[in-house]
Design a protein around this motif. Structure first.
Motif, mmCIF file in Angstrom:
data_model
loop_
_atom_site.group_PDB
_atom_site.id
_atom_site.type_symbol
_atom_site.label_atom_id
_atom_site.label_comp_id
_atom_site.label_asym_id
_atom_site.label_seq_id
_atom_site.Cartn_x
_atom_site.Cartn_y
_atom_site.Cartn_z
ATOM 1 N N ASP A 58 47.868 53.559 63.867
ATOM 2 C CA ASP A 58 47.415 52.305 63.253
ATOM 3 C C ASP A 58 45.932 52.321 62.882
ATOM 4 O OD1 ASP A 58 49.731 50.335 63.185
ATOM 5 O OD2 ASP A 58 49.858 51.032 65.246
ATOM 6 N N PRO A 59 45.006 52.577 63.824
ATOM 7 C CA PRO A 59 43.593 52.626 63.408
ATOM 8 C C PRO A 59 43.301 53.793 62.472
ATOM 9 C CG PRO A 59 43.820 53.321 65.697
ATOM 10 C CD PRO A 59 45.156 52.779 65.281
ATOM 11 N N LEU A 60 44.034 54.908 62.644
ATOM 12 C CA LEU A 60 43.818 56.068 61.775
ATOM 13 C C LEU A 60 44.170 55.742 60.331
ATOM 14 C CD1 LEU A 60 43.254 59.097 61.345
ATOM 15 C CD2 LEU A 60 45.665 59.522 61.914
ATOM 16 N N PHE A 61 45.361 55.220 60.088
ATOM 17 C CA PHE A 61 45.784 54.873 58.732
ATOM 18 C C PHE A 61 44.941 53.733 58.163
ATOM 19 C CE2 PHE A 61 50.358 56.464 59.670
ATOM 20 C CZ PHE A 61 49.926 57.772 59.470
ATOM 21 N N ALA A 62 44.558 52.797 59.031
ATOM 22 C CA ALA A 62 43.739 51.671 58.574
ATOM 23 C C ALA A 62 42.386 52.169 58.057
ATOM 24 C CB ALA A 62 43.536 50.676 59.706
ATOM 25 N N TYR A 63 41.755 53.059 58.810
ATOM 26 C CA TYR A 63 40.459 53.593 58.404
ATOM 27 C C TYR A 63 40.585 54.400 57.116
ATOM 28 C CZ TYR A 63 35.913 55.885 58.734
ATOM 29 O OH TYR A 63 34.638 56.327 58.474
ATOM 30 N N ILE A 64 41.664 55.194 57.003
ATOM 31 C CA ILE A 64 41.884 55.995 55.798
ATOM 32 C C ILE A 64 42.061 55.093 54.577
ATOM 33 C CG2 ILE A 64 43.541 57.518 54.656
ATOM 34 C CD1 ILE A 64 43.991 58.869 57.363
ATOM 35 N N GLN A 65 42.846 54.026 54.733
ATOM 36 C CA GLN A 65 43.095 53.138 53.593
ATOM 37 C C GLN A 65 41.848 52.383 53.163
ATOM 38 O OE1 GLN A 65 46.457 50.526 53.967
ATOM 39 N NE2 GLN A 65 47.908 52.182 54.391
ATOM 40 N N ALA A 79 49.467 52.734 47.725
ATOM 41 C CA ALA A 79 49.868 53.167 49.059
ATOM 42 C C ALA A 79 51.352 52.900 49.282
ATOM 43 C CB ALA A 79 49.027 52.445 50.116
ATOM 44 N N ILE A 80 51.843 51.780 48.755
ATOM 45 C CA ILE A 80 53.259 51.433 48.873
ATOM 46 C C ILE A 80 54.099 52.234 47.885
ATOM 47 C CG2 ILE A 80 54.930 49.552 48.596
ATOM 48 C CD1 ILE A 80 52.703 47.622 49.500
ATOM 49 N N LEU A 81 53.602 52.374 46.670
ATOM 50 C CA LEU A 81 54.364 53.021 45.595
ATOM 51 C C LEU A 81 54.810 54.429 45.969
ATOM 52 C CD1 LEU A 81 55.358 53.102 42.632
ATOM 53 C CD2 LEU A 81 53.056 53.889 42.001
ATOM 54 N N TYR A 82 53.902 55.242 46.497
ATOM 55 C CA TYR A 82 54.195 56.652 46.702
ATOM 56 C C TYR A 82 54.884 56.952 48.038
ATOM 57 C CZ TYR A 82 51.208 57.288 42.633
ATOM 58 O OH TYR A 82 50.672 57.223 41.371
ATOM 59 N N THR A 83 54.878 56.025 48.955
ATOM 60 C CA THR A 83 55.476 56.289 50.275
ATOM 61 C C THR A 83 56.767 55.510 50.522
ATOM 62 O OG1 THR A 83 53.990 54.624 51.234
ATOM 63 C CG2 THR A 83 53.305 56.925 51.381
ATOM 64 N N CYS A 114 59.229 58.275 65.545
ATOM 65 C CA CYS A 114 57.884 58.615 65.075
ATOM 66 C C CYS A 114 57.800 58.655 63.554
ATOM 67 C CB CYS A 114 57.444 59.950 65.679
ATOM 68 S SG CYS A 114 57.138 59.879 67.463
ATOM 69 N N LEU A 115 58.836 59.209 62.898
ATOM 70 C CA LEU A 115 58.824 59.242 61.437
ATOM 71 C C LEU A 115 58.911 57.828 60.861
ATOM 72 C CD1 LEU A 115 61.003 62.272 60.284
ATOM 73 C CD2 LEU A 115 58.578 61.861 59.824
ATOM 74 N N TYR A 116 59.833 57.036 61.406
ATOM 75 C CA TYR A 116 59.981 55.670 60.911
ATOM 76 C C TYR A 116 58.680 54.898 61.096
ATOM 77 C CZ TYR A 116 61.791 50.938 60.287
ATOM 78 O OH TYR A 116 61.992 49.637 59.851
ATOM 79 N N ASP A 117 58.061 55.035 62.268
ATOM 80 C CA ASP A 117 56.841 54.274 62.531
ATOM 81 C C ASP A 117 55.674 54.749 61.675
ATOM 82 O OD1 ASP A 117 55.478 52.231 64.291
ATOM 83 O OD2 ASP A 117 54.213 53.985 64.679
ATOM 84 N N THR A 118 55.666 56.019 61.299
ATOM 85 C CA THR A 118 54.594 56.526 60.434
ATOM 86 C C THR A 118 54.576 55.779 59.103
ATOM 87 O OG1 THR A 118 54.675 58.740 61.425
ATOM 88 C CG2 THR A 118 53.743 58.553 59.203
ATOM 89 N N PHE A 119 55.727 55.707 58.462
ATOM 90 C CA PHE A 119 55.791 55.034 57.162
ATOM 91 C C PHE A 119 55.802 53.512 57.322
ATOM 92 C CE2 PHE A 119 57.748 59.230 56.449
ATOM 93 C CZ PHE A 119 56.831 59.709 55.539
ATOM 94 N N PHE A 120 56.386 53.025 58.416
ATOM 95 C CA PHE A 120 56.339 51.596 58.714
ATOM 96 C C PHE A 120 54.893 51.130 58.827
ATOM 97 C CE2 PHE A 120 55.849 48.280 61.900
ATOM 98 C CZ PHE A 120 56.747 47.305 61.481
ATOM 99 N N THR A 121 54.080 51.899 59.532
ATOM 100 C CA THR A 121 52.668 51.534 59.717
ATOM 101 C C THR A 121 51.896 51.642 58.414
ATOM 102 O OG1 THR A 121 52.716 52.275 62.022
ATOM 103 C CG2 THR A 121 50.558 52.103 60.968
ATOM 104 N N TYR A 122 52.076 52.754 57.706
ATOM 105 C CA TYR A 122 51.292 52.981 56.495
ATOM 106 C C TYR A 122 51.596 51.923 55.432
ATOM 107 C CZ TYR A 122 48.758 55.540 52.929
ATOM 108 O OH TYR A 122 47.844 55.882 51.976
ATOM 109 N N ILE A 123 52.877 51.679 55.201
ATOM 110 C CA ILE A 123 53.255 50.670 54.204
ATOM 111 C C ILE A 123 52.978 49.269 54.735
ATOM 112 C CG2 ILE A 123 55.215 49.658 52.958
ATOM 113 C CD1 ILE A 123 56.380 52.404 52.658
ATOM 114 N N GLY A 124 53.248 49.055 56.027
ATOM 115 C CA GLY A 124 53.017 47.731 56.613
ATOM 116 C C GLY A 124 51.571 47.289 56.529
ATOM 117 N N LEU A 125 50.640 48.213 56.744
ATOM 118 C CA LEU A 125 49.215 47.876 56.623
ATOM 119 C C LEU A 125 48.871 47.463 55.202
ATOM 120 C CD1 LEU A 125 47.516 50.680 58.761
ATOM 121 C CD2 LEU A 125 47.418 48.225 59.202
ATOM 122 N N ALA A 126 49.321 48.248 54.245
ATOM 123 C CA ALA A 126 49.047 47.911 52.840
ATOM 124 C C ALA A 126 49.696 46.587 52.471
ATOM 125 C CB ALA A 126 49.562 49.024 51.933
ATOM 126 N N PHE A 127 50.896 46.356 52.960
ATOM 127 C CA PHE A 127 51.627 45.122 52.677
ATOM 128 C C PHE A 127 50.901 43.902 53.245
ATOM 129 C CE2 PHE A 127 55.163 42.268 54.234
ATOM 130 C CZ PHE A 127 55.417 41.693 53.010
#
Length: 464
Positions: A58-65, A79-83, A114-127
């Motif tokens: 969560d903090p890692l993806f947040a900082y990257i975004q 971020a949502i489009l490509y993932t 872990c895979l589900y949460d990776t994309f859940f977190t990345y897209i969820g943050l952008a959303f």
């Protein structure tokens, strides 16, 4: 694009994201416990790794975004489009077993979570950031909450559809086919969001030259992740909010993962037919969306803060009354769980508003040229999302202590079964009472008010 078009694009992501999320959290525990026959040790180990990965990503993806300018992070919508397609694939992965009752089953759960949460977190943050950055107007945000819940209402039928197409998982192949169709629809919805959900900041960038864009991103990345995180954590309103949100996440996870498991034991088939049971499970999320959609005018009058506070009061007293009545009142117990689940989800729907206020206040307080919305939402998730692992770990440990694992193999006697049912009922009522008290106390410490004329109005803070 007009504001309404951008709001509709946001709602498309709400539909796609919720389609996957409702099905995933409603079924994955039941599928692995009852169908894949995972051992408790592997289940707990998988949940622990899931918890750790939750805390890291969560903090890692947040900082990257918030601080990079790659294709996947340049804007919220990209971020949502490509993932989005990868998110749907990770959702499908969990419903096709690798083995049953072996270490391979444990590896399957670890990989899937872990895979589900990776994309859940990345897209969820952008959303979530889209909600904050599409408009800073409190009225628009409340309207956006209403619109997205209309989309969420449609998504709530995903569990309802799965229950009937699979006959409550009795036809597992039909369930698998249904999940594939849901994944495809969800991916299409989220890709649409990725194409058209422009934020206010995106529009300003498009109207300016490229050099200004580069400067903006450079300014956003001047501070380290540790400094930005500390600035967020030092805000007392944020601490008050995340305590409430943590226990709300714990309670919602319990409803998603364990209502079907508990009610299959507490409600005999000769009292409630299988068709009514399916409708009940399918309606848990639907009722919540209906409450939000038609409750927005009331929230506009009394404020979201009081609305959330009253949901905690309901949680406390409803749990006490249900416990005093006992588990023999089956219809009342079903109504209690339906309302308790609905109010928990409905209150959670409005949590994005105070979190957006915290992001607004952070930008105003530190005079930032670009909001660090992802960092605010990511730091919130860093604290809150472990509840998604702790709830299953704690609840499964309690149930197995009172014989649930023996019951699955048919080795539990009648006396032990009665004790297990009492434990399930105690958990059902006890979680509501205990969590409601903690949340009510913490929520009383939140003092931020909505923006007025681009400035934040803050009431006199009480001692935290």
């Amino acid at each position: 694009m007009s504001l309404k078009q951008r709001m509709l694009a946001y709602c498309a992501c709400s539909l796609g994201f919720s389609l996957l999320n409702h099905v995933f959290f409603f079924y994955y525990v039941k599928v692995f416990l009852n169908y894949y026959k995972i051992e408790e040790g592997w289940f707990q180990f998988a949940q622990m790794l899931y918890l750790v990965w939750n805390m890291i990503n969560d903090p890692l993806f947040a900082y990257i975004q918030d601080t990079t300018n790659f294709r996947l992070t340049k804007t919220r919508r990209e971020a949502i489009l490509y993932t989005a397609p990868l998110f749907s694939l990770s959702f499908i992965l969990i419903w096709f077993p690798w083995a049953q009752g072996t270490w391979v089953t444990g590896l399957h759960l670890i990989t899937a979570l872990c895979l589900y949460d990776t994309f859940f977190t990345y897209i969820g943050l952008a959303f979530c950031c889209l909600f904050t950055e599409i408009s800073s107007d409190p009225k628009v945000r409340l309207q956006l909450t209403q619109w997205s819940n209309i989309a969420g209402l449609l998504a709530s039928f995903s569990v309802f559809i799965c229950e009937f197409t699979s006959d409550s998982l009795k036809s597992f192949q039909a369930f698998q086919l249904t999940t594939v169709v849901i994944a495809v629809v969800a991916a299409i919805m989220m890709v649409y969001t990725g194409l058209y959900a422009h934020t206010e900041h995106d529009i300003n960038i498009m109207q300016s030259d490229s050099s200004k864009e580069e400067v903006t991103h450079k300014k956003s990345s001047e501070s380290s992740v540790w400094r930005l995180t500390w600035q967020i954590l030092s805000e007392r309103n944020f601490i008050a909010f995340v305590i409430v949100n943590f226990f709300q996440g714990f309670h919602r996870t319990f409803f998603s993962n364990f209502v079907a498991i508990i009610f299959d034991e507490l409600i005999p088939d000769d009292v409630v037919s299988s068709s009514i049971r399916k409708m009940f499970y399918g309606s848990l999320n639907i009722v919540a969306s209906v409450i939000v959609i038609f409750g927005v005018p009331l929230v506009q009058n009394i404020g979201y803060s009081k609305t959330i506070k009253w949901s905690f009061i309901w949680k406390i007293f409803a749990g006490i009354i249900m416990f005093m009545l006992g588990r023999q009142y089956i219809i009342i117990m079903m109504i209690y769980v339906l309302l308790d689940s609905a109010f928990s989800w409905a209150a959670f729907t409005f949590f994005v508003i105070p979190l957006s206020e915290i992001a607004d206040h952070d930008m105003y307080k530190y005079k930032r040229s670009h909001p660090i919305t992802s960092m605010v939402f990511g730091t919130n998730a860093l604290i809150v999302k472990p509840a998604q692992s702790l709830c299953p770990m704690l609840t499964v440990a309690i149930l197995n202590r009172y014989g649930y694992e023996e019951h699955k193999t048919g080795k539990l006697g009648l006396q032990g079964l009665d004790s297990l049912k009492d434990t399930m009922f105690l958990i059902l009522c006890g979680y509501s009472c205990i969590l409601g008290i903690i949340q009510y106390i913490s929520w009383s410490k939140y003092v931020l008010k909505p923006q007025k004329s681009r400035e934040l109005v803050i009431s006199v803070p009480s001692q935290f």
